[in-house]
Scaffold this motif. Structure first.
Motif, PDB file in Angstrom:
ATOM      1  N   VAL A   1      -9.999   7.425 -10.763  1.00 34.60           N
ATOM      2  CA  VAL A   1      -8.782   7.556  -9.975  1.00 34.60           C
ATOM      3  C   VAL A   1      -8.378   6.142  -9.570  1.00 34.60           C
ATOM      4  CG1 VAL A   1      -7.743   8.427  -7.855  1.00 34.60           C
ATOM      5  CG2 VAL A   1      -9.366   9.855  -9.129  1.00 34.60           C
ATOM      6  N   TRP A   2      -7.189   5.725  -9.977  1.00 33.08           N
ATOM      7  CA  TRP A   2      -6.789   4.337  -9.790  1.00 33.08           C
ATOM      8  C   TRP A   2      -6.015   4.180  -8.488  1.00 33.08           C
ATOM      9  CZ3 TRP A   2      -9.701   1.876 -12.903  1.00 33.08           C
ATOM     10  CH2 TRP A   2      -9.981   2.370 -14.172  1.00 33.08           C
ATOM     11  N   THR A   3      -6.567   3.374  -7.583  1.00 36.17           N
ATOM     12  CA  THR A   3      -5.950   3.113  -6.284  1.00 36.17           C
ATOM     13  C   THR A   3      -5.639   1.621  -6.190  1.00 36.17           C
ATOM     14  OG1 THR A   3      -7.194   4.913  -5.259  1.00 36.17           O
ATOM     15  CG2 THR A   3      -6.226   3.240  -3.784  1.00 36.17           C
ATOM     16  N   ARG A   4      -4.393   1.310  -5.955  1.00 36.01           N
ATOM     17  CA  ARG A   4      -3.996  -0.101  -5.976  1.00 36.01           C
ATOM     18  C   ARG A   4      -4.485  -0.845  -4.742  1.00 36.01           C
ATOM     19  NH1 ARG A   4       1.957  -2.943  -6.037  1.00 36.01           N
ATOM     20  NH2 ARG A   4       1.179  -5.057  -6.455  1.00 36.01           N
ATOM     21  N   ASN A   5      -5.020  -2.055  -4.988  1.00 32.41           N
ATOM     22  CA  ASN A   5      -5.424  -2.977  -3.930  1.00 32.41           C
ATOM     23  C   ASN A   5      -4.470  -4.168  -4.002  1.00 32.41           C
ATOM     24  OD1 ASN A   5      -6.638  -5.312  -2.713  1.00 32.41           O
ATOM     25  ND2 ASN A   5      -8.610  -4.254  -2.670  1.00 32.41           N
ATOM     26  N   THR A   6      -3.667  -4.364  -2.973  1.00 33.06           N
ATOM     27  CA  THR A   6      -2.633  -5.410  -3.008  1.00 33.06           C
ATOM     28  C   THR A   6      -3.088  -6.734  -2.418  1.00 33.06           C
ATOM     29  OG1 THR A   6      -1.751  -4.655  -0.892  1.00 33.06           O
ATOM     30  CG2 THR A   6      -0.784  -3.701  -2.895  1.00 33.06           C
ATOM     31  N   SER A   7      -4.289  -6.777  -1.852  1.00 34.17           N
ATOM     32  CA  SER A   7      -4.695  -7.980  -1.120  1.00 34.17           C
ATOM     33  C   SER A   7      -5.600  -8.915  -1.913  1.00 34.17           C
ATOM     34  CB  SER A   7      -5.402  -7.583   0.180  1.00 34.17           C
ATOM     35  OG  SER A   7      -6.581  -6.832  -0.094  1.00 34.17           O
ATOM     36  N   LEU A   8      -6.473  -8.383  -2.766  1.00 32.22           N
ATOM     37  CA  LEU A   8      -7.526  -9.211  -3.349  1.00 32.22           C
ATOM     38  C   LEU A   8      -6.963 -10.366  -4.173  1.00 32.22           C
ATOM     39  CD1 LEU A   8     -10.465  -9.803  -3.775  1.00 32.22           C
ATOM     40  CD2 LEU A   8     -10.505  -8.136  -5.641  1.00 32.22           C
ATOM     41  N   PHE A   9      -5.914 -10.119  -4.957  1.00 34.63           N
ATOM     42  CA  PHE A   9      -5.377 -11.165  -5.817  1.00 34.63           C
ATOM     43  C   PHE A   9      -4.018 -11.672  -5.341  1.00 34.63           C
ATOM     44  CE2 PHE A   9      -8.347  -8.820  -8.456  1.00 34.63           C
ATOM     45  CZ  PHE A   9      -9.077  -9.851  -9.026  1.00 34.63           C
ATOM     46  N   SER A  10      -3.714 -11.449  -4.089  1.00 34.53           N
ATOM     47  CA  SER A  10      -2.409 -11.864  -3.564  1.00 34.53           C
ATOM     48  C   SER A  10      -2.257 -13.380  -3.537  1.00 34.53           C
ATOM     49  CB  SER A  10      -2.208 -11.302  -2.151  1.00 34.53           C
ATOM     50  OG  SER A  10      -3.221 -11.778  -1.265  1.00 34.53           O
ATOM     51  N   GLY A  11      -3.380 -14.111  -3.475  1.00 40.08           N
ATOM     52  CA  GLY A  11      -3.304 -15.567  -3.433  1.00 40.08           C
ATOM     53  C   GLY A  11      -3.288 -16.237  -4.783  1.00 40.08           C
ATOM     54  N   VAL A  12      -3.331 -15.438  -5.849  1.00 37.91           N
ATOM     55  CA  VAL A  12      -3.306 -16.005  -7.198  1.00 37.91           C
ATOM     56  C   VAL A  12      -1.871 -16.319  -7.581  1.00 37.91           C
ATOM     57  CG1 VAL A  12      -3.830 -15.581  -9.621  1.00 37.91           C
ATOM     58  CG2 VAL A  12      -5.381 -14.764  -7.846  1.00 37.91           C
ATOM     59  N   GLU A  13      -1.662 -17.449  -8.204  1.00 29.62           N
ATOM     60  CA  GLU A  13      -0.327 -17.904  -8.599  1.00 29.62           C
ATOM     61  C   GLU A  13       0.444 -16.783  -9.266  1.00 29.62           C
ATOM     62  OE1 GLU A  13       2.657 -19.153 -11.332  1.00 29.62           O
ATOM     63  OE2 GLU A  13       0.706 -18.434 -11.942  1.00 29.62           O
ATOM     64  N   ALA A  14       1.723 -16.608  -8.870  1.00 23.88           N
ATOM     65  CA  ALA A  14       2.459 -15.427  -9.297  1.00 23.88           C
ATOM     66  C   ALA A  14       3.611 -15.707 -10.240  1.00 23.88           C
ATOM     67  CB  ALA A  14       3.002 -14.696  -8.066  1.00 23.88           C
ATOM     68  N   THR A  15       3.997 -16.966 -10.414  1.00 21.69           N
ATOM     69  CA  THR A  15       5.258 -17.243 -11.099  1.00 21.69           C
ATOM     70  C   THR A  15       5.126 -17.453 -12.594  1.00 21.69           C
ATOM     71  OG1 THR A  15       5.028 -19.615 -10.639  1.00 21.69           O
ATOM     72  CG2 THR A  15       6.226 -18.277  -9.023  1.00 21.69           C
TER      73      THR A  15
END
Length: 672
Positions: A251-265
């Motif tokens: 069951v896939w539950t999204r975690n929005t915090s763990l990789f929030s600091g990884v470059e996004a652009t």
């Protein structure tokens, strides 16, 4: 001559078997990994030596394999033999999305490579040390029609039945296929030795369309015994899903915090996990459209990870963008050769050489001219047109014109007068040299159209007049990137032309420094090729007096080739117990016309003498023997009474305190 020998060695004669150049990746890729655009990394201990090896995809047809050196510094050697039976030309092969996988249950790692040809599966039928890959066309025969032409695979046992299931992220599918950005699931209804993948999207329930391109990879980051899922995306941060179900039914539950600091652009973020720092937890590595591999070390624990960027892994000295050009000169006057490049945006990019004469180390550095540029596709060249012993910059551009920026004590100002009327249509690329030995620097301009390539003779005071008689006998390609250099160390300028498809054309000057005569030589650069838009530049970068080669490419990469064939001067010290790293001498300009200036340094109080020798070893100049305190000195050398050619200088030094002697020597070229 007593105590001083000048020995010329022709390393290899001109013949079809000679090795003229040695490609050395570590100059611009200290890790040994030379990346290409749209990189897709995956790691495994392929040969069982306890060290992670790298399989690296890219947007070209061929993936590349890098064997871990095992030194503890995470450095690699490119190994072209490992994948040789895959890319042997006998069949079409992908190179975009490779993964290590074992689908046949033996002890050998196999490879699946996805891309425009679907997923291609290669089984190793030999050994890890000498693999023989056999293509299996059956395993993904039913899968490929369902995933389109740009699909990224990832394998994991998602139902805990002992075999690997398949998740496929859909890319842009420009040649047809499912909606870009969705993720498909295929359950393995076979077993661990004979897979049978059947579409079953219950494996990806809850995974949305994440936009253009989905790049999945599996890892158990929280160490709870089931797989979690990370999805790379374009121009946005990662999507990370924790399995909050069971190993049998995710069951896939999204975690929005763990990789929030990884470059996004970054466009194209293709992730994988591996224990890069050897601390028994999983680190994140992802490829990008520019090819750079980014490493985020896990600074947390095996159950509670946190990720921190570490720029020291997979360092690559390249452009952050495309359209590389090459100009080499000692801009900062520290006796090492620096690199100047253009960029497709029109800016000038400067790489300072922080190494030594024998070991260059380039670092991208901001300078006083970093804000300068042209509209697009700059091709800046260092050149001292005003003869004030510092480097100005003249640059080509997409518009076909030449722009000139004058260096006034480190401050650059535009001068629109000198080259104001010159226009070759599109994609101007300048090359400067005193090609007729009159003491004035002339100009050759490559252009988009071969017929627009033009030579301008400097008639004095930087008045440039078109005179194509000096390039008679040369056939220029379209989109040429020319440069002048004494490639063969014979005392005159040769011409090397970079071409669109990554090759070089070489015209050897078989005339004189005053009257060039061009002869096509197809051997010296026969084995040199880069991906696209080769932009060559030459300088002695390893201190052996031979001009080495750097090629810039359209994708922003630079490649270094050591010169193995040109004659070299071998410097012979007559005394032992030399004072290490304490004595230096150089001259500027070099090559020169009439006069040059010697600069030298001594470490302490001592007796000095400077001598100049002809190519035959005849002494033609000797300074007075003088006692000087430690420091730096300079003097002008007048060569107006000498003929054009190659000459050698020697600085001898005797320390007054220790009585020890040492000497160093070098080469300079007189062109009248």
């Amino acid at each position: 001559m007593k105590n001083f020998t000048i020995l010329f060695i022709l390393f290899l004669s001109f013949n079809t078997h000679a090795q003229y150049w040695e490609k050395i990746d570590s100059i611009f890729n200290p890790s040994g990994v030379q990346v290409k655009s749209f990189s897709a990394p995956v790691f495994a201990d392929f040969n069982g030596d306890g060290h992670l090896d790298l399989l690296l995809g890219n947007l070209s047809n061929n993936a590349e394999f890098f064997m871990n050196k095992g030194t503890g510094e995470f450095t690699f050697n490119k190994d072209t033999t490992i994948l040789s039976t895959i890319y042997d030309g006998s069949h079409i092969a992908n190179g975009t999305y490779p993964v290590f996988v074992n689908l046949d249950g033996d002890d050998l790692i196999d490879i699946a490579i996805s891309g425009y040809g679907g997923i291609l599966y290669y089984q190793n039928k030999a050994t890890a040390a000498a693999p023989v890959w056999v293509k299996n066309d059956f395993v993904f025969a039913d899968v490929n029609p369902q995933i389109g032409t740009d699909a990224k695979p990832a394998f994991a046992d998602l139902d805990n039945d002992g075999d690997l299931d398949l998740i496929v992220g859909i890319g842009e599918s420009l040649l047809g296929g499912p909606t870009a950005g969705i993720t498909l699931g295929f359950r393995n209804l076979g077993d661990s030795t004979s897979p049978n993948f059947v579409l079953d999207n219950t494996l990806v329930t809850g995974i949305p369309d994440i936009g253009l391109n989905s790049y999945p990879t599996f890892i158990d980051l929280d160490n709870d015994g089931d797989y979690d899922l990370l999805l790379g995306r374009d121009l946005q941060t990662f999507y990370y899903y924790v399995n909050t179900g069971t190993p049998q039914s995710p069951v896939w539950t999204r975690n929005t915090s763990l990789f929030s600091g990884v470059e996004a652009t970054t466009y194209w973020k293709n992730p994988t996990f591996a224990d890069i720092d050897n601390d028994n937890d999983f680190d994140l590595v992802y490829g990008t459209d520019g090819g750079i591999l980014y490493v985020y070390e896990n600074k947390g624990t095996t159950t509670n990870p946190t990720f921190q960027y570490n720029p020291n892994y997979f360092q690559v000295i390249k452009l952050d963008g495309g359209g590389a050009s090459v100009s080499l000169a000692d801009f900062d006057k520290n006796a090492t050769v620096d690199l100047l490049s253009g960029l497709w945006t029109g800016k000038f990019i400067y790489f300072k050489n922080e190494g030594t004469k024998g070991n260059p180390k380039f670092k991208k550095t901001t300078t006083s001219f970093s804000s300068l540029g042209v509209s697009s596709y700059s091709a800046p060249m260092f050149v001292d047109l005003d003869k004030d012993n510092d480097f100005d910059i003249a640059t080509g551009a997409l518009a076909g014109t030449i722009s000139y920026f004058v260096n006034n004590n480190g401050s650059f100002t535009a001068n629109s007068t000198i080259f104001g009327s010159i226009d070759v249509g599109y994609f101007s690329y300048p090359a400067f040299a005193d090609i007729n030995g009159d003491g004035e620097i002339d100009l050759l301009i490559g252009a988009e159209t071969a017929s627009e390539t033009k030579f301008f003779r400097n008639t004095g005071n930087n008045v440039f007049v078109e005179d194509n008689s000096l390039i008679q006998g040369i056939t220029f390609p379209s989109n040429s990137r020319p440069t002048f250099s004494d490639v063969d160390n014979d005392g005159d300028y040769d011409l090397v032309i970079g071409r669109t498809f990554g090759t070089l054309t070489y015209y050897e000057n078989v005339g004189t420094p005053q009257t060039p005569e061009w002869q096509l030589n197809t051997q010296v650069f026969a084995n040199i090729k880069v991906s696209q838009n080769a932009a060559p530049g030459f300088a002695d970068l390893d201190g052996d007096t031979r001009p080495d080669l750097i090629i810039g490419e359209y994708n922003g990469n630079f490649t270094f080739f050591k010169n193995l064939f040109a004659p070299v001067s071998v410097k012979e010290n007559e005394y032992e117990n030399l004072i290490p790293g304490s004595l230096s001498i150089t001259n500027y300009p070099n090559p020169f016309n009439g006069q040059t200036k010697f600069h030298y340094s001594i470490p302490s109080e001592g007796e000095t003498i400077v001598e100049v020798f002809s190519i035959l070893g005849e002494k033609i100049y000797s300074s007075a023997k003088e006692i000087k305190v430690g420091g730096s000195y300079s003097f002008n050398f007048d060569a107006n009474n000498l003929t054009s050619g190659v000459y050698f200088y020697k600085l001898s030094f005797r320390d007054l305190n220790s009585g020890k002697y040492t000497n160093i020597s070098g080469k300079f070229i007189l062109m009248k």
